[in-house]
Each structure stands twice: as C-alpha cells, then as structure tokens.
Design a protein around this motif. Sequence first.
Motif, PDB file in Angstrom:
ATOM      1  N   LEU A  53       0.828  -1.203   0.000  1.00 38.71           N
ATOM      2  CA  LEU A  53       0.000   0.000   0.000  1.00 38.71           C
ATOM      3  C   LEU A  53       0.865   1.257   0.000  1.00 38.71           C
ATOM      4  CD1 LEU A  53      -2.802  -1.022   2.539  1.00 38.71           C
ATOM      5  CD2 LEU A  53      -3.006  -0.835   0.052  1.00 38.71           C
ATOM      6  N   ALA A  54       1.994   1.197   0.686  1.00 37.28           N
ATOM      7  CA  ALA A  54       2.888   2.354   0.740  1.00 37.28           C
ATOM      8  C   ALA A  54       3.505   2.640  -0.626  1.00 37.28           C
ATOM      9  CB  ALA A  54       3.985   2.116   1.774  1.00 37.28           C
ATOM     10  N   TYR A  55       3.862   1.577  -1.353  1.00 32.48           N
ATOM     11  CA  TYR A  55       4.484   1.763  -2.661  1.00 32.48           C
ATOM     12  C   TYR A  55       3.460   2.080  -3.752  1.00 32.48           C
ATOM     13  CZ  TYR A  55       9.194   0.445  -1.285  1.00 32.48           C
ATOM     14  OH  TYR A  55      10.448   0.431  -0.717  1.00 32.48           O
ATOM     15  N   GLY A  56       2.203   1.759  -3.508  1.00 31.15           N
ATOM     16  CA  GLY A  56       1.151   2.097  -4.461  1.00 31.15           C
ATOM     17  C   GLY A  56       0.920   0.994  -5.474  1.00 31.15           C
ATOM     18  N   ILE A  57      -0.340   0.743  -5.795  1.00 30.85           N
ATOM     19  CA  ILE A  57      -0.715  -0.318  -6.730  1.00 30.85           C
ATOM     20  C   ILE A  57      -0.793   0.230  -8.138  1.00 30.85           C
ATOM     21  CG2 ILE A  57      -2.420  -2.085  -7.290  1.00 30.85           C
ATOM     22  CD1 ILE A  57      -1.134  -2.514  -4.593  1.00 30.85           C
ATOM     23  N   LYS A  58      -0.159  -0.483  -9.064  1.00 39.63           N
ATOM     24  CA  LYS A  58      -0.241  -0.125 -10.478  1.00 39.63           C
ATOM     25  C   LYS A  58      -1.117  -1.157 -11.174  1.00 39.63           C
ATOM     26  CE  LYS A  58       3.348   1.289 -12.781  1.00 39.63           C
ATOM     27  NZ  LYS A  58       4.650   1.336 -13.494  1.00 39.63           N
ATOM     28  N   THR A  59      -2.233  -0.733 -11.745  1.00 39.63           N
ATOM     29  CA  THR A  59      -3.148  -1.648 -12.426  1.00 39.63           C
ATOM     30  C   THR A  59      -2.542  -2.089 -13.743  1.00 39.63           C
ATOM     31  OG1 THR A  59      -4.304   0.137 -13.563  1.00 39.63           O
ATOM     32  CG2 THR A  59      -5.110  -0.484 -11.387  1.00 39.63           C
ATOM     33  N   ALA A  86      10.389  -3.720  -7.876  1.00 42.60           N
ATOM     34  CA  ALA A  86      10.586  -5.086  -7.389  1.00 42.60           C
ATOM     35  C   ALA A  86      10.241  -5.190  -5.909  1.00 42.60           C
ATOM     36  CB  ALA A  86      12.034  -5.518  -7.633  1.00 42.60           C
ATOM     37  N   LEU A  87      10.621  -4.170  -5.134  1.00 46.70           N
ATOM     38  CA  LEU A  87      10.303  -4.163  -3.710  1.00 46.70           C
ATOM     39  C   LEU A  87       8.795  -4.159  -3.478  1.00 46.70           C
ATOM     40  CD1 LEU A  87      12.902  -1.609  -2.272  1.00 46.70           C
ATOM     41  CD2 LEU A  87      12.738  -4.029  -1.700  1.00 46.70           C
ATOM     42  N   GLY A  88       8.095  -3.224  -4.124  1.00 46.36           N
ATOM     43  CA  GLY A  88       6.649  -3.112  -3.931  1.00 46.36           C
ATOM     44  C   GLY A  88       5.895  -4.336  -4.401  1.00 46.36           C
ATOM     45  N   THR A  89       6.286  -4.860  -5.568  1.00 45.32           N
ATOM     46  CA  THR A  89       5.603  -6.027  -6.134  1.00 45.32           C
ATOM     47  C   THR A  89       5.828  -7.261  -5.271  1.00 45.32           C
ATOM     48  OG1 THR A  89       5.873  -5.119  -8.369  1.00 45.32           O
ATOM     49  CG2 THR A  89       5.370  -7.469  -8.184  1.00 45.32           C
ATOM     50  N   SER A  90       7.040  -7.448  -4.777  1.00 51.41           N
ATOM     51  CA  SER A  90       7.334  -8.621  -3.950  1.00 51.41           C
ATOM     52  C   SER A  90       6.575  -8.572  -2.633  1.00 51.41           C
ATOM     53  CB  SER A  90       8.839  -8.713  -3.687  1.00 51.41           C
ATOM     54  OG  SER A  90       9.270  -7.674  -2.828  1.00 51.41           O
ATOM     55  N   LEU A  91       6.434  -7.373  -2.067  1.00 49.50           N
ATOM     56  CA  LEU A  91       5.672  -7.230  -0.825  1.00 49.50           C
ATOM     57  C   LEU A  91       4.229  -7.669  -1.019  1.00 49.50           C
ATOM     58  CD1 LEU A  91       7.067  -3.809   0.418  1.00 49.50           C
ATOM     59  CD2 LEU A  91       7.249  -5.973   1.645  1.00 49.50           C
ATOM     60  N   GLY A 147       2.299   4.450  -9.036  1.00 56.42           N
ATOM     61  CA  GLY A 147       2.164   3.193  -8.339  1.00 56.42           C
ATOM     62  C   GLY A 147       3.252   2.243  -8.790  1.00 56.42           C
ATOM     63  N   LEU A 148       3.925   1.616  -7.862  1.00 57.42           N
ATOM     64  CA  LEU A 148       5.071   0.781  -8.199  1.00 57.42           C
ATOM     65  C   LEU A 148       4.782  -0.711  -8.109  1.00 57.42           C
ATOM     66  CD1 LEU A 148       7.878   2.827  -6.426  1.00 57.42           C
ATOM     67  CD2 LEU A 148       7.521   2.575  -8.874  1.00 57.42           C
ATOM     68  N   VAL A 149       3.672  -1.083  -7.501  1.00 55.49           N
ATOM     69  CA  VAL A 149       3.324  -2.503  -7.387  1.00 55.49           C
ATOM     70  C   VAL A 149       2.652  -2.953  -8.683  1.00 55.49           C
ATOM     71  CG1 VAL A 149       1.977  -4.219  -6.146  1.00 55.49           C
ATOM     72  CG2 VAL A 149       3.040  -2.338  -4.893  1.00 55.49           C
ATOM     73  N   LYS A 150       3.314  -3.824  -9.424  1.00 56.70           N
ATOM     74  CA  LYS A 150       2.741  -4.360 -10.657  1.00 56.70           C
ATOM     75  C   LYS A 150       1.793  -5.493 -10.282  1.00 56.70           C
ATOM     76  CE  LYS A 150       6.749  -3.102 -13.469  1.00 56.70           C
ATOM     77  NZ  LYS A 150       7.776  -3.584 -14.431  1.00 56.70           N
ATOM     78  N   SER A 163       3.275   7.251 -20.023  1.00 53.64           N
ATOM     79  CA  SER A 163       2.751   8.190 -19.049  1.00 53.64           C
ATOM     80  C   SER A 163       3.519   8.169 -17.745  1.00 53.64           C
ATOM     81  CB  SER A 163       1.276   7.885 -18.759  1.00 53.64           C
ATOM     82  OG  SER A 163       1.162   6.614 -18.155  1.00 53.64           O
ATOM     83  N   THR A 164       4.347   7.125 -17.537  1.00 51.48           N
ATOM     84  CA  THR A 164       5.035   6.992 -16.253  1.00 51.48           C
ATOM     85  C   THR A 164       6.547   7.115 -16.366  1.00 51.48           C
ATOM     86  OG1 THR A 164       5.135   4.596 -16.469  1.00 51.48           O
ATOM     87  CG2 THR A 164       3.235   5.525 -15.315  1.00 51.48           C
ATOM     88  N   ASP A 165       7.094   7.188 -17.602  1.00 56.18           N
ATOM     89  CA  ASP A 165       8.541   7.233 -17.757  1.00 56.18           C
ATOM     90  C   ASP A 165       9.157   8.450 -17.081  1.00 56.18           C
ATOM     91  OD1 ASP A 165       8.650   4.892 -19.089  1.00 56.18           O
ATOM     92  OD2 ASP A 165       8.706   5.757 -21.103  1.00 56.18           O
ATOM     93  N   MET A 166       8.419   9.587 -17.096  1.00 53.47           N
ATOM     94  CA  MET A 166       8.956  10.826 -16.551  1.00 53.47           C
ATOM     95  C   MET A 166       8.548  11.044 -15.097  1.00 53.47           C
ATOM     96  SD  MET A 166      10.694  11.820 -19.060  1.00 53.47           S
ATOM     97  CE  MET A 166      11.190  13.422 -18.442  1.00 53.47           C
ATOM     98  N   GLU A 167       7.814  10.100 -14.532  1.00 52.53           N
ATOM     99  CA  GLU A 167       7.355  10.251 -13.157  1.00 52.53           C
ATOM    100  C   GLU A 167       8.378   9.696 -12.179  1.00 52.53           C
ATOM    101  OE1 GLU A 167       3.632   8.276 -13.029  1.00 52.53           O
ATOM    102  OE2 GLU A 167       2.503   9.960 -13.812  1.00 52.53           O
ATOM    103  N   THR A 168       8.437  10.291 -11.013  1.00 50.25           N
ATOM    104  CA  THR A 168       9.312   9.790  -9.959  1.00 50.25           C
ATOM    105  C   THR A 168       8.615   8.654  -9.234  1.00 50.25           C
ATOM    106  OG1 THR A 168       8.430  11.321  -8.322  1.00 50.25           O
ATOM    107  CG2 THR A 168      10.260  12.111  -9.667  1.00 50.25           C
ATOM    108  N   PRO A 169       9.364   7.834  -8.460  1.00 51.97           N
ATOM    109  CA  PRO A 169       8.731   6.750  -7.713  1.00 51.97           C
ATOM    110  C   PRO A 169       7.624   7.238  -6.789  1.00 51.97           C
ATOM    111  CG  PRO A 169      11.103   6.437  -7.743  1.00 51.97           C
ATOM    112  CD  PRO A 169      10.832   7.797  -8.349  1.00 51.97           C
ATOM    113  N   GLN A 170       7.751   8.504  -6.279  1.00 50.05           N
ATOM    114  CA  GLN A 170       6.737   9.023  -5.378  1.00 50.05           C
ATOM    115  C   GLN A 170       5.435   9.343  -6.086  1.00 50.05           C
ATOM    116  OE1 GLN A 170       9.864  10.007  -5.771  1.00 50.05           O
ATOM    117  NE2 GLN A 170      10.767  10.833  -3.905  1.00 50.05           N
ATOM    118  N   GLN A 171       5.472   9.474  -7.444  1.00 51.81           N
ATOM    119  CA  GLN A 171       4.304   9.925  -8.183  1.00 51.81           C
ATOM    120  C   GLN A 171       3.533   8.779  -8.825  1.00 51.81           C
ATOM    121  OE1 GLN A 171       6.595  12.595 -10.706  1.00 51.81           O
ATOM    122  NE2 GLN A 171       5.629  14.351  -9.763  1.00 51.81           N
TER     123      GLN A 171
END
Length: 257
Positions: free
Chosen positions: A29-35, A180-185, A54-57, A44-52
């Motif tokens: 939840l902290a890393y954010g879900i990416k649908t 990888a961190l967010g998805t593995s969690l 969702g990193l969970v695939k 749309s996400t190449d220029m975004e930072t990790p904070q902006q």
Amino acid sequence: ASRGLRLTQHQAHGTSLFAVGSTGLFGALAYGIKTGEDANNSNSTDMETPQQQGLVKLDIAVALTATAMITARFGAIASSKLSERSLKRALGAFMLFVAPLVPGKKYLDDWLAGKDSKDKQIQTQIEAGAVQKQSNLERLLPASFIGTFSGFLSGMFGVGGGAIVVPALVLSTDTPHHAALGTSLCAMVLPAIIGVLTHAKKGNVAWRVAPSLALGSAIGAYIGGKEIGLHLEEDVLRGGFGVLMLVLGGRTWRSAR
C-alpha cells in the motif's frame, strides 16, 4: 530475537511469517498499486518519480502469488523436518549467497555494456520494440517460475519477498528495484498466510507474540516504504539490501554453531 522471546528456531520461522503477511500488505500500500492498464501505459510513467506513480505491478504480483501459495505449504512442511541447527545454517547460507547478487548486477551490466556497446544499443532497440508486442503469457510466465521457488523458501525459512523475490526480479528481468520491492511485498501476503496456517498445525506459531509482531511490522513497513524507501536512490537501496543480507546471514550462520 528468538532467544529474547524464548522461541525455538521452528517457532521463530513460523511466527515470522505472521509478520511477513502484514508487512507485505501495508508495504505494498505504501508503494502504491499499479493496475494492468497503468503498467502497459509506459509513456505516461517514464517521466514520473517513484513518489508519483504506483510501483506494485499487480498482474506480476498475482502471477507470483498463484504459484507461491502452492509451494509455501511444502516449504513449511520441509522446515519442520530439519533440525534447528540445520535450519539456521541453511538460512544463513542462503542470505550470504543472495547478499552480493543485487548490488553486483549493476556493475556486471555496466561491464558488459562497456565491452560491447554497439551490440548493446542494437539489442536495446530490438527489446524496446518487442516489449510493446509482448503477450501477457510471456510477461507473466517468468513471475510464475519465481513464485514457485520463492513460496517454498518463504514457507521454509519464514522470510518474505525482500530476500527472495526482489533478487529474482532484479536479476532475471529489467524491473527497477523500487518496483521489485513493492511487487514482492504484495505477492507474499497470501503465501505467508498459507505458511502460517501450516506451521500453526505443527505448533510452530507463538500466538502470544504474533499479533504484536504483526502490528509493529505493519506500521514499520508502511512508514518505511512511504517516507523512506520511495525517496532513496536505487543504488542506495541495492547496497543497503546487500549489507543487510550479509550481516543477517553471518549472524545466523554463527549462531548455528
């Protein structure tokens, strides 16, 4: 920690899976879900930072979970058949083996790129075009294989995706370390539950400490991911992961004497 709580090594492994489940849920939840739609829309996400972003695939996490849920039970069963000394040594050896792999990958890639930069550029262009045409099966099949052995090792050693899935995703795919961190969690939540239930049947879960351990882990995972992990450079995360595995692996191996 197991000595301070007066737990056997088997109880420490079974009880730790209780915390792995809560850590995975709140860390994801902290890393954010990416649908799936967001994951395919790379422009749309190449220029975004990790904070902006969702990193969970989510689709990768589901593929990891599907096979890990099956093998986590067998890992927990195998764990109960090993002596405490053998279990500690196996866990220590595993951590020491994993420690240099993730931080070392970057240097290996740089070395290979320096040896054959032209071929690398051509290969990168070909792969970039192929990614867009890649089928879901081709994307998710490697994750399913990773889930197979990560679930078994998670059930056996009582560890989560940080020690197993993260190195596998980083080493075998082009997944960034944050993702990888967010998805593995996310992927290890259900396998951890299966592992807890299997260990509990064998009396290897200390219920007097499991709830408080899970609560503390959940709070730490969310704050750590949201306020620290997302703001660290990838090289720092890789190096920190390697050092942590090295220290924990060495301590676990020495305690088995």
